[in-house]
Each structure stands twice: as C-alpha cells, then as structure tokens.
Design a protein around this motif. Sequence first.
Motif, PDB file in Angstrom:
ATOM      1  N   UNK B   2       0.834  -1.210   0.000  1.00  0.00           N
ATOM      2  CA  UNK B   2       0.000   0.000   0.000  1.00  0.00           C
ATOM      3  C   UNK B   2       0.863   1.252   0.000  1.00  0.00           C
ATOM      4  N   UNK B   3       1.927   1.196   0.813  1.00  0.00           N
ATOM      5  CA  UNK B   3       2.808   2.352   0.928  1.00  0.00           C
ATOM      6  C   UNK B   3       3.405   2.696  -0.426  1.00  0.00           C
ATOM      7  N   UNK B   4       3.859   1.654  -1.145  1.00  0.00           N
ATOM      8  CA  UNK B   4       4.457   1.902  -2.454  1.00  0.00           C
ATOM      9  C   UNK B   4       3.446   2.524  -3.395  1.00  0.00           C
ATOM     10  N   UNK B 165      14.909   9.843  -5.936  1.00  0.00           N
ATOM     11  CA  UNK B 165      15.228  10.109  -4.533  1.00  0.00           C
ATOM     12  C   UNK B 165      14.150   9.532  -3.622  1.00  0.00           C
ATOM     13  N   UNK B 166      12.890   9.765  -3.993  1.00  0.00           N
ATOM     14  CA  UNK B 166      11.793   9.311  -3.127  1.00  0.00           C
ATOM     15  C   UNK B 166      11.776   7.787  -3.052  1.00  0.00           C
ATOM     16  N   UNK B 167      11.891   7.142  -4.214  1.00  0.00           N
ATOM     17  CA  UNK B 167      11.843   5.680  -4.240  1.00  0.00           C
ATOM     18  C   UNK B 167      13.020   5.097  -3.468  1.00  0.00           C
ATOM     19  N   UNK B 303      -3.228  10.934  15.339  1.00  0.00           N
ATOM     20  CA  UNK B 303      -4.162   9.878  14.977  1.00  0.00           C
ATOM     21  C   UNK B 303      -3.948   9.248  13.623  1.00  0.00           C
ATOM     22  N   UNK B 304      -3.352  10.002  12.688  1.00  0.00           N
ATOM     23  CA  UNK B 304      -3.148   9.411  11.364  1.00  0.00           C
ATOM     24  C   UNK B 304      -1.895   8.542  11.408  1.00  0.00           C
ATOM     25  N   UNK B 305      -1.981   7.426  12.099  1.00  0.00           N
ATOM     26  CA  UNK B 305      -0.806   6.601  12.351  1.00  0.00           C
ATOM     27  C   UNK B 305      -0.219   5.998  11.074  1.00  0.00           C
ATOM     28  N   UNK B 306      -1.029   5.961  10.026  1.00  0.00           N
ATOM     29  CA  UNK B 306      -0.594   5.275   8.800  1.00  0.00           C
ATOM     30  C   UNK B 306       0.407   6.084   7.995  1.00  0.00           C
ATOM     31  N   UNK B 307       0.593   7.359   8.353  1.00  0.00           N
ATOM     32  CA  UNK B 307       1.507   8.170   7.541  1.00  0.00           C
ATOM     33  C   UNK B 307       2.919   7.584   7.609  1.00  0.00           C
ATOM     34  N   UNK B 308       3.501   7.243   6.464  1.00  0.00           N
ATOM     35  CA  UNK B 308       4.812   6.573   6.485  1.00  0.00           C
ATOM     36  C   UNK B 308       5.940   7.539   6.840  1.00  0.00           C
TER      37      UNK B 308
END
Lengths: 292, 308
Positions: B2-4, B165-167, B303-308
């Motif tokens: 999902x993150x990718x 860079x991001x990848x 609360x937005x714990x999913x933020x990578x």
Amino acid sequence: MSFGPFLLLAVMESLVTAATLALTAVGLSLVFGTMRVVNVAHGEFFMLGAVLAWFVTTSVGGPEWIGFVAALALAPLGVAAVAALADRLVLKRLNYEPEATIVATIGLLYILQQAALTFYGPEARPVEPPFNFRIQFPWFGYSGYKLFVIFAAIAVLLAVWWGLTRSKAGLIMRATQVDRDTARAFGINVDRVYAGVFALGAALAAIAAVLIVPIQQAHYLMGGEPLLLAFITVIVGGLGSLRGTVIAALVIGLSDGLIAFFYSPTLAKILATLLVALVLVFRPQGLFGAKA
Amino acid sequence: MKVWIAHLAVLAALAVLLAVLPAYHATNLARILTLAVFATGYNLAFGYTGLLSLGHALFFAAGVYGAALPVTYWGLSPLPAIALGCLAGGGMAAMVGLLALRTAGVSFMIVTLMFAQAGYLTLLYFGQITGGDEGLVMPDATALIPGLSPDTARAVIAFALFALALVLSLAVIRSRLGRVMVAMRENEERSRMLGYNPFTVKLTALVLSGLFAGAAGAGYALLFGYAGASFATIQYSILPMLYVLMGGAGTTLGPLLGTAAMFYLVDGAARITTATLLVVGVALVLLILFAPKGILGTLRERGARWIP
C-alpha cells in the motif's frame, strides 16, 4: 619599511582583533558554560551593538566623545534587553534543550538580521572615533584609538573576571553552572540567572562591537565573521573555560591577524576553521581544557 | 505494498502537475522538486538517523561544483555531470563523516558547520577557478536533453531526480538498514549492545544523505544555469533542515511538503514585503517551539498513524 617595524604594525593590528575577539568570545563562553546553550545568534548581537552605536552617535549632538560614551552605555543595554526577551520568549520554553536551542537561535539570527536590514538599511556606515590622536613611532604613526580599544577590552574583561569571582552575583552564577537543581533548592531563581547570563553574554558582544565600529563601520551582515571567530576561540580554549577563552582569543587573534597580514585573510580563516573542527574531533575538551 | 502505491500516486500527481501547469509554475515546481531531493537526503540523516548536521551545504556545493567544473572546463554533457556531482556529494560526506562522526550532538553540529565553512572559504580562495561569489554561468538549458525545449527538459530531469530520490529513500527506510538507522536515533547504546556498529551505520546514512545532496546540487546548478560559492554558505545547510522540520522529520513525504510550503511561504511573503529573511527566522522559531514534529509528524501523532 623594513621587516621589524612591519611585524610590529601587524602585531598591533592583530592585538586589536584579539581584544574585541576576547570580549565576544567570553560572552559566548559564559552563555555556553552556564546555560549549555550554543548561541548561533551571538554574532547578530554584535551587529546589533554596532548598529545601535550608529543610531546613538548620530542622534546625540555635541563633540564626538559624548556620543561615543552614550553609545558605549546604551547599545549594550539595548542588546541585553533584546537578549533577555529572547531568553524569556523562546529559550526558556525549550527547556534549554541543546539541539532545539541551536535551531531557535538560528531563527533568531535571521530575525535580527532582517530587523537590521529593514530599520537600518543595507549600507555600511561609519561612526566617528571619540578622539583623533596619533601616536608617532619612528617608522609609522599609529591611531591612538586602536590602543584605547585594547585597553578598554582588558578593563572590561577584568571587570567580568572580578564580578564572577568576587561578587555575590558571580557566586550565584557559578553555583547555577555547577548544579542548577541544587542551586534551585537553595532558593536561587535559576530562570532569572539564565536570563541575566544570556543578556550579559550579548552585552559583551555589543561592547566589543561599539569599540570596533569606529574602525570598521556598521553593516547588517557584519555578525558572521565575529561569530565564526568567537566559535573557534571558545572551542579551542575549551568550552566554558574563561581563562582558556581569553588565551585562545589572544592566540587566534594574533595568528589570524598575522597570517591575514602576510598571506591572505581567506587562507587564515580556512586554517582556523579546519583547526577547530579537528580540535573538536580529537580533543573535545579544548586545547587548554582539563582532560574530562 | 500500500505504501508503495501511495508514493507512486504522489509521483504520478506530480508528473501531471508538471505537464499541465503553465511554464512559470512548472519551473517553480521543478525548483521545488530539486530542492526536495536535497531535503529528502537531509531527512535520511536527520529524520531517521538523528544526525543533526549543519554542514549539508558542503555536500550540496560538492554536487554543484562536481557537475559545474567538468561542464565548464571539459565540456562534459549534463547527464553524466549530474552523476558526477552526486558522487562528489557522497565522497565529501564520507570524508566529513569519517572525522565528524567521532563526535555527537552539539559537537557534531559545530564540526560539520566548521567543515562547511572551510569548504566555502576554499571555494572563495580558488575564486579564479570556481568563480567565487560571482560564480559560473552554466551553458544554456537547451543543451540538457537534445530535442526537448529547455522547460520540458528541466521538468523531466527534476522529476526524474525526485522520483529516484523518493523511491530510494523509501527503499532504504523499509530495509534492514533503515530500521537500524532508526534504532541509532532512538537508543544508540542499546543498538550497540545488540551488535550494530553505530559508526558504520551513521557513516552509511551520512554518505547516502550526501549522495542525495550532491545530486540535488548538480541538478540545481545545471537546471537553473548557475554555480557559485554561495551554495556552500550556511544558509544552504539551514534550508534543508527548515524544510524537513516543517514537513516532518522522519516521514517520507515530509521533505517534499516542507520544501513546497516554505517555497510558497517565502514567495508569498516576497510579494507583500521585502522581509523574506524574517519569514525564515520566524518559521524556524515557531516550528521548534510549537510543532517540533512538523506538519506530517504532528498529523501522525494526532491519529493518522498510517503516515509513512
């Protein structure tokens, strides 16, 4: 001019640098020693002192020396007030966390620089020396004011030393430095001590600036160089050690001046910055500090 | 997985923006992307490994000159020059790191600052070659990619640099190495006890960070046609720190967000007042006082714990 007198001239010029450097660096060192705060905005306090000196001398009429004396009294006070305010508003709220305070003082640096640019302008402006008296050596004439700068700096340093070691305020300061929690337990208002020390450190930079401004001119970007040199001095002399700082100021002021005089100012600064980096890496307690 | 997908979606959105925006805004975006490469690299050292460096301007400048000197004096073409700049940044970071990483905390900040200052002064000292404060003007941007207009070429290269860079940064932080880096940040003693060598891990992180900074510097010099000693001033060490603090240290997209936010903040301020330095200063002080975790970091905490 033959080599001997030329060297004498170079040494005298370097002594002026060393004298103001010692004042600036002792201010930085006091703040670091007592509060463990690396004040990146220290150079801007220096600049602010010079700029305020210009404002004071231009608004006070009469002979030059009156304006100069007024500047010598008012500019450090003004700068100290700004510093105390910054301590109360920002540093205290960060709990003097070392890394956070560095970031905050970088912010302060930009704010002060912008303030000077907006209210003072981008020009470099001269301040008249309080007296024009030339000392005639057999080989060259030398400005009496520059000698006055050296003696004034020595006097201020002696006063600081006396205050730290002989007065009650100095005792309280040293107690806070050694152990702030115990000092608090003995009823010392640590917050006030910190604000005072931060203001004192800034005021010392401002005094150095007022002394140097008749020689150098006031400019809003003038804070960078004294900051760099003061950093180097404090680190080489051993963080927080006043005696080491003064000795280092003498050594660095002289060697910087001499290398700059005979080779190039840029080369002198390259060597000095590399030296300080290596000192920190290999001898973190400083060249004159005791082994930790 | 999902993150990718989320990150690829961000990249796709950026590509679309670059394609549809009018030239002026597309150039701004290209500038932001190039600086975001710098910030992403800074984030690897500061955000993930906890290395607060004040000397990244040196790595950026190494990239600037690593690319600009061969282009100016040997007529190297731009794309290999960027690779060269990238390596120069990494090499410089390795040299600085070998010495500076013997210290930590405040000493590390000052040592890196001093090395960067020495680098800046060295650039001035060799002003005849480097152009010093006046700098060197790079060849026309039309030569970047033959067959493309300068604006398109600029957008393509900036996008490619940032995407890479991001990848890469995502791959690093999701790898074993990335987790050890975070362990170093959180508790160095404990990681050492678990058998990781702090020095090697930190040096690796710093060199990676330097490679990013070098690539960004090289890209910045070639895309916008100017290389000068001013890129080695302390200001260019502060900027990536500010971007990362603003966007959120230790988040993958924080550097991009912070760079864009600061860019438009300064740009917007420049329209009302000339006091742009004030914006930078006040932003730094307010961030460190009230939101030391930055935009994404604060959201993640709330609360937005999913933020990578």
